[in-house]
Enzyme design. Structure first.
Site, short mmCIF file in Angstrom:
data_model
loop_
_atom_site.label_atom_id
_atom_site.label_comp_id
_atom_site.label_asym_id
_atom_site.label_seq_id
_atom_site.Cartn_x
_atom_site.Cartn_y
_atom_site.Cartn_z
N HIS A 169 39.34 31.76 49.18
CA HIS A 169 40.39 32.30 48.31
C HIS A 169 41.66 31.44 48.41
O HIS A 169 42.72 31.91 48.82
CB HIS A 169 40.71 33.74 48.71
CG HIS A 169 40.72 34.71 47.57
ND1 HIS A 169 39.59 35.03 46.86
CD2 HIS A 169 41.73 35.41 47.01
CE1 HIS A 169 39.88 35.91 45.93
NE2 HIS A 169 41.18 36.16 45.99
N ASP A 173 46.34 33.46 43.02
CA ASP A 173 45.72 34.14 41.87
C ASP A 173 44.82 33.13 41.18
O ASP A 173 45.00 31.92 41.35
CB ASP A 173 46.80 34.65 40.91
CG ASP A 173 46.23 35.53 39.80
OD1 ASP A 173 45.15 36.13 40.01
OD2 ASP A 173 46.86 35.60 38.72
N ASN A 175 41.49 32.67 41.56
CA ASN A 175 40.38 32.14 42.36
C ASN A 175 39.03 32.32 41.67
O ASN A 175 38.19 31.41 41.68
CB ASN A 175 40.35 32.81 43.73
CG ASN A 175 41.54 32.43 44.58
OD1 ASN A 175 41.59 31.35 45.14
ND2 ASN A 175 42.51 33.34 44.67
N TYR A 205 27.95 41.45 40.47
CA TYR A 205 28.54 40.16 40.87
C TYR A 205 29.37 40.33 42.13
O TYR A 205 29.18 39.62 43.14
CB TYR A 205 29.37 39.65 39.70
CG TYR A 205 30.17 38.39 39.91
CD1 TYR A 205 29.61 37.25 40.49
CD2 TYR A 205 31.50 38.32 39.48
CE1 TYR A 205 30.35 36.08 40.64
CE2 TYR A 205 32.24 37.16 39.62
CZ TYR A 205 31.67 36.04 40.21
OH TYR A 205 32.41 34.89 40.34
#
Length: 267
Positions: A169, A173, A175, A205
């Site tokens: 990560h 924001d 990612n 997912y």
């Protein structure tokens, strides 16, 4: 379930595809990809609204400006991706930052293309993201593993890379959108078409990603990516020709007969 290598090879023998047909297919897929990749992250535009924004530049009444900007950025990122695939570069941190820069761009200039310097958590998840102090180190390790791994097939390797990237990560924001671009960058370099993960499948997912990230059990995410690659190849075939299934099966039969004939000659 189909053998995706055979499906991919069948799709590739259709090349070269006339430029006008190729453009229509790409425009269709770009709209669908943009809608789904953004919707997974909470963008409120519908598929039709995304099409209107991308094709006509019209602002949809009542929808946030940020959602419109995300749609345009994602579409541009896909155009950039398509050109980068032609260069067949290996994944590196520069490319990762470039994808993120385009995705976030004018939405948040302070974080666009920059690794985060603060801790983050993934909502409603037990996955522990990387410490900001270790992001670059862990990305270096992941990239080195990916570019040197030879025991896994393409889709398995990409699925594992994707789950590990999302666990790191690296950005504040964007990612998920960046990770799905990287996934497609590698798939397309190997001759697969753009693969779309649909918003309607986001729970599966997310669950398969979390299982991989918390238990190092990659079976579900590999199966999930395989399934979506298969669906995307089929979508391309459906747009290219009618009765593709019948023609595909006939092609497989021809190859089987040819192989049998070759074996007899050798005997």
């Amino acid at each position: 379930m189909y053998d995706i290598e055979k499906l991919k090879n069948y799709l590739n023998i259709k090349r070269p595809i006339p430029a006008s047909v190729l453009e229509k297919i790409y425009d269709n897929i770009k709209i669908e990809y943009t809608y789904n990749s953004n919707a997974i992250e909470g963008n409120s535009l519908t598929l039709k609204e995304t099409e209107v924004v991308l094709e006509y530049g019209i602002t949809v009444k009542g929808k946030p400006l940020k959602d419109h900007m995300e749609a345009k950025n994602q579409a541009y990122a896909l155009d950039f991706l398509k050109e980068e695939v032609k260069l067949r570069k290996e994944i590196d941190k520069k490319l990762i930052k470039e994808f993120h820069q385009i995705i976030i761009g004018d939405i948040d200039r302070e974080i666009a293309g920059k690794f985060r310097t603060y801790p983050v958590i993934i909502k409603a998840s037990e996955t522990k993201t990387s410490s900001p102090l270790h992001i670059e180190e862990e990305l270096d390790k992941l990239i080195k593993w990916y570019n040197s791994e030879q025991n896994l097939n393409t889709v398995e390797k990409i699925a594992i890379f994707h789950s590990k990237f999302e666990k790191i990560h690296p950005f504040g924001d964007g990612n998920g959108r960046t990770g799905r671009l990287l996934m497609n960058f590698e798939l397309m370099k190997e001759g697969y078409p753009i693969t779309i993960i649909k918003n309607e499948d986001r729970l599966e997912y997310y669950n398969s990603l979390e299982k991989a990230q918390t238990k190092e059990d990659y079976k579900d995410i590999i199966k999930f990516i395989y399934s979506n690659v298969e669906k995307s190849i089929i979508k391309n075939l459906e747009m290219l020709e009618e009765n593709w299934k019948e023609k595909y099966n006939n092609e497989l039969k021809k190859r089987k007969i040819h192989r049998k004939g070759s074996n007899k000659r050798r005997l």
